[in-house]
Design a protein around this motif. Structure first.
Motif, PDB file in Angstrom:
ATOM      1  N   ASN A 252      19.655 -19.712 -24.693  1.00  0.00           N
ATOM      2  CA  ASN A 252      20.740 -20.613 -25.064  1.00  0.00           C
ATOM      3  C   ASN A 252      20.456 -21.958 -24.408  1.00  0.00           C
ATOM      4  O   ASN A 252      20.183 -22.013 -23.208  1.00  0.00           O
ATOM      5  N   TYR A 253      20.502 -23.021 -25.208  1.00  0.00           N
ATOM      6  CA  TYR A 253      20.192 -24.349 -24.699  1.00  0.00           C
ATOM      7  C   TYR A 253      21.375 -25.286 -24.901  1.00  0.00           C
ATOM      8  O   TYR A 253      22.103 -25.197 -25.891  1.00  0.00           O
ATOM      9  N   ALA A 254      21.517 -26.226 -23.984  1.00  0.00           N
ATOM     10  CA  ALA A 254      22.466 -27.309 -24.183  1.00  0.00           C
ATOM     11  C   ALA A 254      21.998 -28.139 -25.372  1.00  0.00           C
ATOM     12  O   ALA A 254      20.793 -28.321 -25.589  1.00  0.00           O
ATOM     13  N   ASP A 255      22.948 -28.660 -26.134  1.00  0.00           N
ATOM     14  CA  ASP A 255      22.585 -29.453 -27.313  1.00  0.00           C
ATOM     15  C   ASP A 255      21.695 -30.636 -26.933  1.00  0.00           C
ATOM     16  O   ASP A 255      20.804 -31.019 -27.693  1.00  0.00           O
ATOM     17  N   SER A 256      21.929 -31.190 -25.763  1.00  0.00           N
ATOM     18  CA  SER A 256      21.206 -32.393 -25.359  1.00  0.00           C
ATOM     19  C   SER A 256      19.722 -32.150 -25.092  1.00  0.00           C
ATOM     20  O   SER A 256      18.938 -33.094 -25.031  1.00  0.00           O
ATOM     21  N   VAL A 257      19.323 -30.869 -24.933  1.00  0.00           N
ATOM     22  CA  VAL A 257      17.916 -30.582 -24.620  1.00  0.00           C
ATOM     23  C   VAL A 257      17.234 -29.760 -25.710  1.00  0.00           C
ATOM     24  O   VAL A 257      16.022 -29.510 -25.618  1.00  0.00           O
ATOM     25  N   LYS A 258      17.961 -29.340 -26.715  1.00  0.00           N
ATOM     26  CA  LYS A 258      17.363 -28.533 -27.783  1.00  0.00           C
ATOM     27  C   LYS A 258      16.212 -29.272 -28.437  1.00  0.00           C
ATOM     28  O   LYS A 258      16.312 -30.455 -28.741  1.00  0.00           O
ATOM     29  N   GLY A 259      15.123 -28.548 -28.623  1.00  0.00           N
ATOM     30  CA  GLY A 259      13.946 -29.136 -29.240  1.00  0.00           C
ATOM     31  C   GLY A 259      13.033 -29.854 -28.265  1.00  0.00           C
ATOM     32  O   GLY A 259      11.910 -30.213 -28.620  1.00  0.00           O
ATOM     33  N   ARG A 260      13.506 -30.055 -27.034  1.00  0.00           N
ATOM     34  CA  ARG A 260      12.686 -30.749 -26.031  1.00  0.00           C
ATOM     35  C   ARG A 260      12.348 -29.839 -24.847  1.00  0.00           C
ATOM     36  O   ARG A 260      11.260 -29.961 -24.281  1.00  0.00           O
ATOM     37  N   PHE A 261      13.266 -28.968 -24.483  1.00  0.00           N
ATOM     38  CA  PHE A 261      13.071 -28.076 -23.337  1.00  0.00           C
ATOM     39  C   PHE A 261      12.850 -26.653 -23.835  1.00  0.00           C
ATOM     40  O   PHE A 261      13.445 -26.226 -24.828  1.00  0.00           O
ATOM     41  N   THR A 262      12.010 -25.915 -23.099  1.00  0.00           N
ATOM     42  CA  THR A 262      11.761 -24.509 -23.413  1.00  0.00           C
ATOM     43  C   THR A 262      11.847 -23.680 -22.146  1.00  0.00           C
ATOM     44  O   THR A 262      11.165 -23.979 -21.151  1.00  0.00           O
ATOM     45  N   LEU A 263      12.677 -22.655 -22.206  1.00  0.00           N
ATOM     46  CA  LEU A 263      12.844 -21.733 -21.087  1.00  0.00           C
ATOM     47  C   LEU A 263      12.027 -20.479 -21.359  1.00  0.00           C
ATOM     48  O   LEU A 263      12.064 -19.940 -22.460  1.00  0.00           O
ATOM     49  N   SER A 264      11.291 -20.032 -20.336  1.00  0.00           N
ATOM     50  CA  SER A 264      10.507 -18.814 -20.498  1.00  0.00           C
ATOM     51  C   SER A 264      10.547 -18.003 -19.212  1.00  0.00           C
ATOM     52  O   SER A 264      10.928 -18.512 -18.150  1.00  0.00           O
TER      53      SER A 264
ATOM     54  N   VAL B 169      10.779 -17.752 -13.641  1.00  0.00           N
ATOM     55  CA  VAL B 169      11.198 -18.381 -14.891  1.00  0.00           C
ATOM     56  C   VAL B 169      10.735 -19.831 -14.859  1.00  0.00           C
ATOM     57  O   VAL B 169      10.603 -20.435 -13.788  1.00  0.00           O
ATOM     58  N   TYR B 170      10.484 -20.355 -16.040  1.00  0.00           N
ATOM     59  CA  TYR B 170       9.954 -21.712 -16.174  1.00  0.00           C
ATOM     60  C   TYR B 170      10.852 -22.509 -17.120  1.00  0.00           C
ATOM     61  O   TYR B 170      11.413 -21.963 -18.069  1.00  0.00           O
ATOM     62  N   LEU B 171      10.912 -23.804 -16.855  1.00  0.00           N
ATOM     63  CA  LEU B 171      11.579 -24.715 -17.778  1.00  0.00           C
ATOM     64  C   LEU B 171      10.582 -25.820 -18.108  1.00  0.00           C
ATOM     65  O   LEU B 171      10.292 -26.669 -17.264  1.00  0.00           O
ATOM     66  N   GLN B 172      10.027 -25.757 -19.298  1.00  0.00           N
ATOM     67  CA  GLN B 172       9.123 -26.805 -19.765  1.00  0.00           C
ATOM     68  C   GLN B 172       9.968 -27.910 -20.374  1.00  0.00           C
ATOM     69  O   GLN B 172      10.721 -27.667 -21.322  1.00  0.00           O
ATOM     70  N   MET B 173       9.830 -29.106 -19.839  1.00  0.00           N
ATOM     71  CA  MET B 173      10.645 -30.236 -20.276  1.00  0.00           C
ATOM     72  C   MET B 173       9.722 -31.305 -20.868  1.00  0.00           C
ATOM     73  O   MET B 173       8.884 -31.861 -20.156  1.00  0.00           O
ATOM     74  N   ASN B 174       9.880 -31.540 -22.151  1.00  0.00           N
ATOM     75  CA  ASN B 174       9.080 -32.542 -22.853  1.00  0.00           C
ATOM     76  C   ASN B 174       9.974 -33.669 -23.344  1.00  0.00           C
ATOM     77  O   ASN B 174      11.195 -33.530 -23.415  1.00  0.00           O
ATOM     78  N   SER B 175       9.353 -34.779 -23.689  1.00  0.00           N
ATOM     79  CA  SER B 175      10.083 -35.941 -24.219  1.00  0.00           C
ATOM     80  C   SER B 175      11.261 -36.296 -23.321  1.00  0.00           C
ATOM     81  O   SER B 175      12.384 -36.489 -23.787  1.00  0.00           O
ATOM     82  N   LEU B 176      10.996 -36.367 -22.046  1.00  0.00           N
ATOM     83  CA  LEU B 176      12.072 -36.611 -21.083  1.00  0.00           C
ATOM     84  C   LEU B 176      12.690 -37.983 -21.272  1.00  0.00           C
ATOM     85  O   LEU B 176      12.000 -38.956 -21.645  1.00  0.00           O
TER      86      LEU B 176
END
Length: 115
Positions: free
Chosen positions: A58-70, A78-85
């Protein structure tokens, strides 16, 4: 006692990427809900992303499509990949775990995105 240790924060320019890691002191991560929250100066702590024991994310709307949790169960991490910051992603990021009805938090790691 559950311990969550975050790493990977730092300073990055807008459009850049960072990967946050959270190492947990417990085994079998996939039996717990885990994820990330963040708190910007003067604002309330907010959800960034969660992964349930069943593997749903489940992602916050503000990070959908940019962040990936794995989650890597073998490494208890656990990892949080954050792109297009973006500058508005600047905050202290906290690792979170809900385990057996209790909430656990990491100490936080600062992420600063410059314009």
């Amino acid at each position: 006692q559950v311990q969550l240790v975050e790493s990977g924060g730092g300073l990055v320019q807008a459009g850049g990427s960072l990967r946050l890691s959270c190492a947990a002191s417990v085994l079998r991560l996939n039996t717990n809900t885990m994820g990330w929250y963040r708190q910007a100066p003067g604002k309330q702590r907010e959800l960034v992303a969660l992964i349930t024991s069943g593997g749903s994310t489940n992602y916050a709307d503000s990070v959908k499509g940019r962040f990936t949790l794995s989650r890597d169960n073998a490494k208890n991490t656990v990892y949080l990949q954050m792109n297009s910051l973006k500058p508005e992603d600047t905050a202290v990021y906290y690792c979170y775990m809900m385990r057996l009805g209790y909430d656990y938090w990491g100490q936080g790691t600062q992420v600063t995105v410059s314009a």
